[in-house]
Design an enzyme around this catalytic site. Structure first.
Site, PDB file in Angstrom:
ATOM      1  N   GLU A 166       7.250 -31.145  19.247  1.00  0.00           N
ATOM      2  CA  GLU A 166       7.441 -30.564  17.927  1.00  0.00           C
ATOM      3  C   GLU A 166       8.676 -31.099  17.199  1.00  0.00           C
ATOM      4  OE1 GLU A 166       5.055 -26.393  18.740  1.00  0.00           O
ATOM      5  OE2 GLU A 166       7.220 -26.298  18.346  1.00  0.00           O
ATOM      6  N   GLU A 350      -0.912 -27.070  22.216  1.00  0.00           N
ATOM      7  CA  GLU A 350      -0.466 -25.670  22.244  1.00  0.00           C
ATOM      8  C   GLU A 350      -1.310 -24.860  21.270  1.00  0.00           C
ATOM      9  OE1 GLU A 350       3.655 -24.744  21.582  1.00  0.00           O
ATOM     10  OE2 GLU A 350       4.351 -26.373  22.875  1.00  0.00           O
TER      11      GLU A 350
END
Length: 439
Positions: A166, A350
Site C-alpha cells: 500500500e 486484501e
C-alpha cells in the site's frame, strides 16, 4: 457463504494475510526500534497509546497460527518481513531476524502453505527515519540492500513476493494527512515520498531478479471515488482523489507516468529529475495485487490543494465506518486490467472488514463478515466471467491484531484474539470458509 472452490477456475488461490508489526511483537528477537514504536509513544497518535511491542505474540506462536491457516484450507499465507527485525539499524543484519523468517518459511512449507511475502508493511527502522526516511532518495538503495539480505536467505522458497504494501499509506496517509507514522503534514515531504516509494519498489524488483527470483508483484490499495453530488466541482474532486489514491501508483509502475491532475499540486515539490527514474519504477512485474475495502464520496471543500473532502455515504458500514461497496472491487479489477495491466494476473491481496466481535459461550458469531466475503467474491466471479485474469483472493486478516492508529479496537480477523490472554478462537466465518474451501 454459498461459494465453493468449484465456482472458481482451476488453480485459483485462497489465502489470508497479516503483517509483521501487527502480529509478531516488536520487542522480541532483537528487532530494532521502528517508526511505529515512536509514533505510538507520542500522545494522541494511537488509540490508548497502544503499540505493537507484543501485538499477538506471533513471534512465539507462529506454529499454532500456521496450523489455523492449514486447518482453514487456505492455499496461501501472505505475511510481511520486518526491515527493523532483519536490520535493526536499517543496515546491519540481525541473525535472529533472518533465523525467525527462515523458521517461519519452513513451517509454512511443512503444512503445504504457499509463502507469499511482502518486504515492507510500514515498520521503517528509526535510524532510516533519522536520515529522512521516504523523503530521502537514498532510501531506494537502502531498501534494495534490505531486500537482498532477507531474500538471499528465504527467497528460494517463496511462492510470491511484493516489495511494498500500500504505497498510498506509506506516502500520502503518513506524510500529507499525518494519520500514520511518521505523522507528517507536509506537501513537499509527500511529493518525495510518493515518488521514492515507487523507486524503492523498482529497485527491490531488480534486486530479486538478480537473485533469480520469479513471481514478483506490486500491491496497491484502492478506494473507489464517486462524486458526492451531481456538480462539476464534485466530479473534478472525485477524479483528483482517484488520481492521488489509485492512478498515481498504477500509472507510475505500469505506464511510467503520473496523473496530470495530481502533478498540478505535487509537481512543484517533486525531486529533481524525477522523470529519469521511470525506467527503474517500471521494471516488469509478474502480477498485480489489489487491496480493496471501501468507496468514498468526494466533494470540494474550498481549501488549499487538493481542496476536497469526504462526505458520509448512505450504505451499510463496517466498524471502521467504511461503506460496504462490493461493486468497487469489480470496478477496480476490470479497470486495472483494461487500462493498466492487460493479461497480467491480478490477485485480491486484501479484503475484509472490522466488526465488534465478542465471544459468547465459547463461539464468535460474525454474520456481517460472512456476508461481506460472499458479496465481494461475487464481484470477483463477475470479473472472471468477463475474462479478467483474477488468480487469487486473500482475506484480511487471519486474526485480530494491532490495527495501527486504531490500536486493538478494530477486529478484522477470521480468528478472535483475546488481547489479555492471547487465546485464539476461530470465528463462525473461519469455520464456514474452512468448509467451503475443503478440497
Amino acid at each position: 457463504m454459498l461459494f465453493t472452490r468449484k465456482d472458481f477456475p482451476e488453480g485459483f488461490d485462497f489465502g489470508v494475510a497479516t503483517s509483521s508489526y501487527q502480529i509478531e511483537g516488536s520487542r522480541f528477537g532483537g528487532a530494532g526500534r521502528c517508526q511505529w514504536d515512536d509514533f505510538a509513544a507520542t500522545p494522541g497518535n494511537t488509540k490508548n497509546a497502544e503499540n505493537g511491542s507484543i501485538a499477538v505474540d506471533h513471534y512465539h506462536r507462529y506454529e499454532s497460527d500456521l496450523d489455523l491457516v492449514a486447518a482453514g484450507n487456505f492455499d496461501c499465507y501472505r505475511f510481511s518481513t520486518s526491515w527493523a527485525r532483519v536490520m535493526p539499524d536499517g543496515f546491519t543484519v540481525n541473525p535472529e531476524g533472518l533465523d525467525f523468517y527462515d523458521r517461519l518459511t519452513d513451517a509454512m512449507l511443512a503444512r503445504g502453505i504457499k509463502p507469499c511475502a511482502t518486504l515492507y508493511h510500514w515498520e521503517l527502522p528509526v535510524p532510516i527515519l533519522d536520515r529522512g526516511g521516504w523523503r530521502n532518495r537514498d532510501i531506494a538503495d537502502w531498501f534494495a540492500e534490505y531486500t537482498h539480505a532477507i531474500m538471499s536467505r528465504i527467497g528460494d522458497r517463496m511462492f510470491s513476493v511484493a516489495p511494498i504494501n500500500e504505497p498510498w499509506c506509506v506516502a500520502w496517509l503518513s506524510h500529507f494527512l499525518g494519520y500514520h507514522a511518521p505523522g507528517l503534514k507536509d506537501i513537499r515531504a509527500t511529493a518525495r515520498a510518493m515518488h521514492h516509494v515507487l523507486l524503492a519498489h523498482g529497485r527491490a524488483i531488480q534486486t530479486m531478479r538478480d537473485l533469480g527470483m520469479t513471481n514478483l508483484g506490486a500491491v496497491f490499495n484502492f478506494e473507489w471515488a464517486d462524486p458526492a453530488d451531481h456538480s462539476p466541482e464534485a466530479a473534478e474532486k472525485a477524479a483528483l482523489y482517484d488520481g492521488i489514491y489509485n492512478r498515481w501508483f498504477l500509472g507510475g509502475v505500469f505506464r511510467g507516468e503520473y496523473p496530470a491532475n495530481v502533478l498540478e499540486g505535487l509537481g512543484p515539490h517533486m525531486p529533481d529529475r524525477w522523470q529519469d527514474d521511470f525506467p527503474t519504477i517500471t521494471t516488469p512485474v509478474d502480477w498485480c495485487g489489489l487491496n480493496y475495502y471501501t468507496r468514498k464520496l468526494i466533494g470540494p471543500d474550498g481549501g488549499a490543494w487538493p481542496g476536497l473532502k469526504e462526505v458520509e455515504g448512505p450504505l451499510e458500514k463496517t466498524l471502521m465506518g467504511w461503506e460496504i461497496y462490493p461493486e468497487g472491487l469489480y470496478n477496480f479489477l476490470t479497470r486495472t486490467a483494461r487500462e493498466y495491466t492487460g493479461t497480467l494476473p491480478l490477485i485480491v491481496t486484501e479484503n475484509g472488514l472490522a466488526s465488534p466481535d465478542v465471544i459468547e459461550n465459547g463461539t464468535v458469531d460474525d454474520p456481517q463478515r460472512s456476508a461481506y466475503i460472499e458479496k465481494h467474491l461475487q464481484s470477483v466471479r463477475r470479473a472472471i466471467a468477463e475474462g479478467i485474469p483474477v488468480k487469487g483472493y486473500y482475506l484480511w486478516s487471519l486474526m485480530d491484531n494491532y490495527e495501527w492508529a486504531c490500536g486493538y479496537e478494530q477486529r478484522f480477523g477470521l480468528v478472535h484474539v483475546d488481547f489479555d490472554t492471547l487465546e485464539r478462537t476461530p470465528k463462525a466465518s473461519y469455520h464456514q470458509l474452512a468448509q467451503n474451501l475443503r478440497r
